[in-house]
Write a protein that holds these residues in place. Sequence first.
Motif, short mmCIF file in Angstrom:
data_model
loop_
_atom_site.label_atom_id
_atom_site.label_comp_id
_atom_site.label_asym_id
_atom_site.label_seq_id
_atom_site.Cartn_x
_atom_site.Cartn_y
_atom_site.Cartn_z
N THR A 1 18.70 -15.99 -36.35
CA THR A 1 19.00 -15.43 -37.89
C THR A 1 19.26 -14.43 -37.01
O THR A 1 19.40 -14.02 -36.07
CB THR A 1 17.88 -14.82 -38.48
OG1 THR A 1 18.44 -15.01 -39.45
CG2 THR A 1 16.84 -14.15 -37.19
N ILE B 1 17.06 -17.83 -47.57
CA ILE B 1 17.17 -15.95 -46.75
C ILE B 1 17.93 -16.32 -46.16
O ILE B 1 18.48 -14.66 -46.09
CB ILE B 1 15.55 -15.23 -46.38
CG1 ILE B 1 14.92 -16.17 -45.24
CG2 ILE B 1 14.44 -15.97 -47.84
CD1 ILE B 1 14.12 -15.62 -44.61
N ASP B 2 18.26 -17.27 -45.37
CA ASP B 2 19.94 -16.82 -44.19
C ASP B 2 21.10 -18.16 -44.65
O ASP B 2 21.52 -17.28 -44.75
CB ASP B 2 19.21 -17.52 -43.13
CG ASP B 2 18.09 -16.44 -42.17
OD1 ASP B 2 18.41 -15.25 -42.56
OD2 ASP B 2 17.63 -16.98 -41.26
N MET C 1 11.94 -10.76 -53.65
CA MET C 1 13.83 -10.76 -53.28
C MET C 1 14.01 -11.48 -54.96
O MET C 1 14.59 -10.57 -55.40
CB MET C 1 13.57 -12.01 -52.37
CG MET C 1 13.50 -11.57 -50.69
SD MET C 1 13.36 -12.11 -49.79
CE MET C 1 15.26 -12.57 -49.33
N ARG D 1 12.78 -7.42 -41.31
CA ARG D 1 13.06 -7.11 -42.80
C ARG D 1 14.22 -6.12 -42.70
O ARG D 1 14.45 -6.37 -44.14
CB ARG D 1 11.13 -6.02 -42.84
CG ARG D 1 10.11 -7.01 -42.58
CD ARG D 1 9.94 -8.39 -43.39
NE ARG D 1 10.53 -8.89 -44.25
CZ ARG D 1 11.27 -10.05 -43.60
NH1 ARG D 1 10.78 -10.78 -42.76
NH2 ARG D 1 11.81 -10.15 -45.00
N TYR E 1 17.16 -7.96 -44.66
CA TYR E 1 17.08 -8.52 -45.66
C TYR E 1 17.09 -7.58 -46.95
O TYR E 1 17.28 -7.99 -47.96
CB TYR E 1 15.88 -9.35 -45.70
CG TYR E 1 15.71 -10.79 -44.28
CD1 TYR E 1 17.32 -12.03 -45.46
CD2 TYR E 1 15.06 -10.99 -43.78
CE1 TYR E 1 16.88 -12.93 -44.43
CE2 TYR E 1 15.81 -11.37 -42.26
CZ TYR E 1 16.44 -12.22 -43.02
OH TYR E 1 16.27 -13.34 -42.41
N ARG F 1 20.20 -5.99 -47.94
CA ARG F 1 20.68 -6.67 -48.85
C ARG F 1 20.44 -6.87 -50.35
O ARG F 1 20.07 -6.95 -51.43
CB ARG F 1 21.03 -8.23 -48.47
CG ARG F 1 21.99 -8.40 -46.79
CD ARG F 1 21.66 -8.80 -46.08
NE ARG F 1 22.95 -8.91 -45.03
CZ ARG F 1 22.94 -8.69 -44.22
NH1 ARG F 1 21.98 -7.34 -44.67
NH2 ARG F 1 24.19 -8.29 -43.54
N ARG F 2 18.75 -7.62 -50.24
CA ARG F 2 18.84 -7.66 -52.11
C ARG F 2 18.42 -6.13 -51.86
O ARG F 2 18.50 -5.94 -53.84
CB ARG F 2 17.04 -7.67 -51.59
CG ARG F 2 15.57 -6.81 -51.07
CD ARG F 2 14.63 -7.19 -50.49
NE ARG F 2 12.82 -5.86 -50.46
CZ ARG F 2 12.64 -5.53 -50.94
NH1 ARG F 2 13.42 -5.64 -52.17
NH2 ARG F 2 11.76 -5.07 -50.46
#
Length: 665
Positions: A68, A157-158, A231, A591, A594, A597-598
């Motif tokens: 990732t 998620i990716d 998310m 973490r 993500y 981005r969220r």
Amino acid sequence: MKLLKGIVFFLSMCIAATSCDYLTIDDYFDDEFKMDSVYTSVRNMEAYMWGAASLFPDEAETVRENYTPGVLATDEGFCNFRANGNVYYGLDFCSGLTTPDNLKKMDKWGTYYKIIRKCNNILNNLDRPADMTTADHIKIEGYTRFIRAYAYYNLLIDFGPPILLGDEVVNTNEELEYYDRARSTYDEAMEYVCGEFEKAASLLPATVSNMDFGRPTKGAAYALIARLRLMHASPLFNGGYAARSYFGNWKRHIDDVYYVSQTYDERRWAVAAASAKRVMEMENAGAPMYSLYTVPADDNTPQLPQGVTSDSHFYDAYPDGAAGIDPYKSYSDMFTGEAVAPIVSEFIWARNTDYLNSTINKGAFPVSLGGWSRYCVTQKVVDAYLMDDGRTKDEALTDGYYSESGYTTSPRSFSGYTLKTDVSRMYANREMRFYASVGFCEAIWPCLSSSENNNHTALYYYGSEDGRTAATDPLNYPVTGYVIKKYVNKMDAYIGNGARQVNKAYPIIRYAEILLAYAEALNNLTTTHTVELDGKTYTFSRDKNEIARAFNQVRYRAGLPGLSQAQLEDATQVQEQLERERMVEFLWENRRYYDVRRWGIYEESERSPIMGMNIDGNKTTFYQRVIPSSSQIRGRLVDKKLVFLPIPRDELRRLPSLDQNPGWN
């Protein structure tokens, strides 16, 4: 025999030419047995199931040869190596070098669908083994559903919305049109994946034995649901400006439906709160199933700073305040292996891994101690850590509690950690998580398992033995002047007689995340909502006491005061504190990538340049904030398309209904 192998090879190539990665065909069982062997016994079916799980990457692999984009694709970590043609794929990603034709080891799209297909084979044949008991059925179905849901979770998620196959085991050797499937919307995928985790949770055990540490439990399923629901409620995926900015033109071309909803739904925050609350309410033998890990205070525990007035409960006993525990050990021991991982109450789901020693710690250790000295923490992270009295560094400048000039004049020892004399005052009086996580210039590396090089002081000045001029490779030096030290045990050593490293576990999800998720979800409510979950009714509003109760537990464990009343009155200020808290609490736990981005702040966070200390300076000029002279920094790309990895191009060529992620060609 050669002829037979040739025929098998030819047939496999024919199949590969007509099928797709997401439909990878199983024609083996653990690379040895025929597929029919899977169904002859419970033992074989269970082995096949765990064989599917073994295809997942090690979650700790977030830096080198990573699955990732990970920490090096964020503002929390940096490495000076040029990633193109190398093994730092997160650097490739944020440098614009990742393409749909070349995702390197981040191309897990096909792997996750291979796992899904294996799980569907099991679920469609659960009753075939003659020796299958009811207990066996429950166990295998529960784990299989979790494994399949976790594969979809990783896709979501990716890569963004996946192709949902349900329980279908897709036929082989069909015409290409048969395989053509469209992606789900983000909402459809979210509901499906959370629904599958719910089904898995109803079958999974609440606990596992120490020997089975690493296997998922009911709590792991519930916690991942809580993470996903947060998310789903967050700005990027929940209407509003961020969703419009990133996904306002992204529609499924076969039916013109938005992949990401453009309509805000506040109730999602309530669903996220309920999902987190459920984990918080789990019990084991009448006691809470999960809690923050703490170590009782002793004579070596640092005293709480005096004069704190922002939080009237600060001096109360933990968990109502910060007294009575050792904040340094309570945080550090989880990551260094000092605490026995299977009994750490904070680990909702974790796994043993050698990656922390073989890669992350090896990459952080000073070169004079046999390390690479290359895995850096950024100045932004260092500046985010609070002072030990809860103030920011800027607030503490006014009375000299924080200073960027001068050096400490006396040593300080606490909790087994030593802050030596002659250390920059920038690093004095900081919160305990800073000392537990960051290796700075003049920090001590104990290396107690080695008979040599004990209590080594790492010097990163120009011309020193661990600085730029000592590099074993032209790029092997701490380019920001800081390295990640979070996973380093005092016994860890790489050179010298007796050198060894303590075994460690990597937390996939821990209870601190659930507490902060609950606080964040409540903070975003403007009215009252009722949510039904597992037959229980939850009613939520922006309850300031509940926000403080959850958030402050994390702060108190770190030895810090909680939210002030003024902060609690302002949802924007609470959000700012949550963002700061998650940045430092989950440093290098994958973490941050993500989160920014969220929250819809990815561009803002990445536009501020990577900064550090002046590694080309001597001791008097080292402690200056600079943008390091590195092509990797100058080449960092800020682009909306970097919210998701691209779908591999081969998949797009085979499936006419499959849309690429926005911004990727």
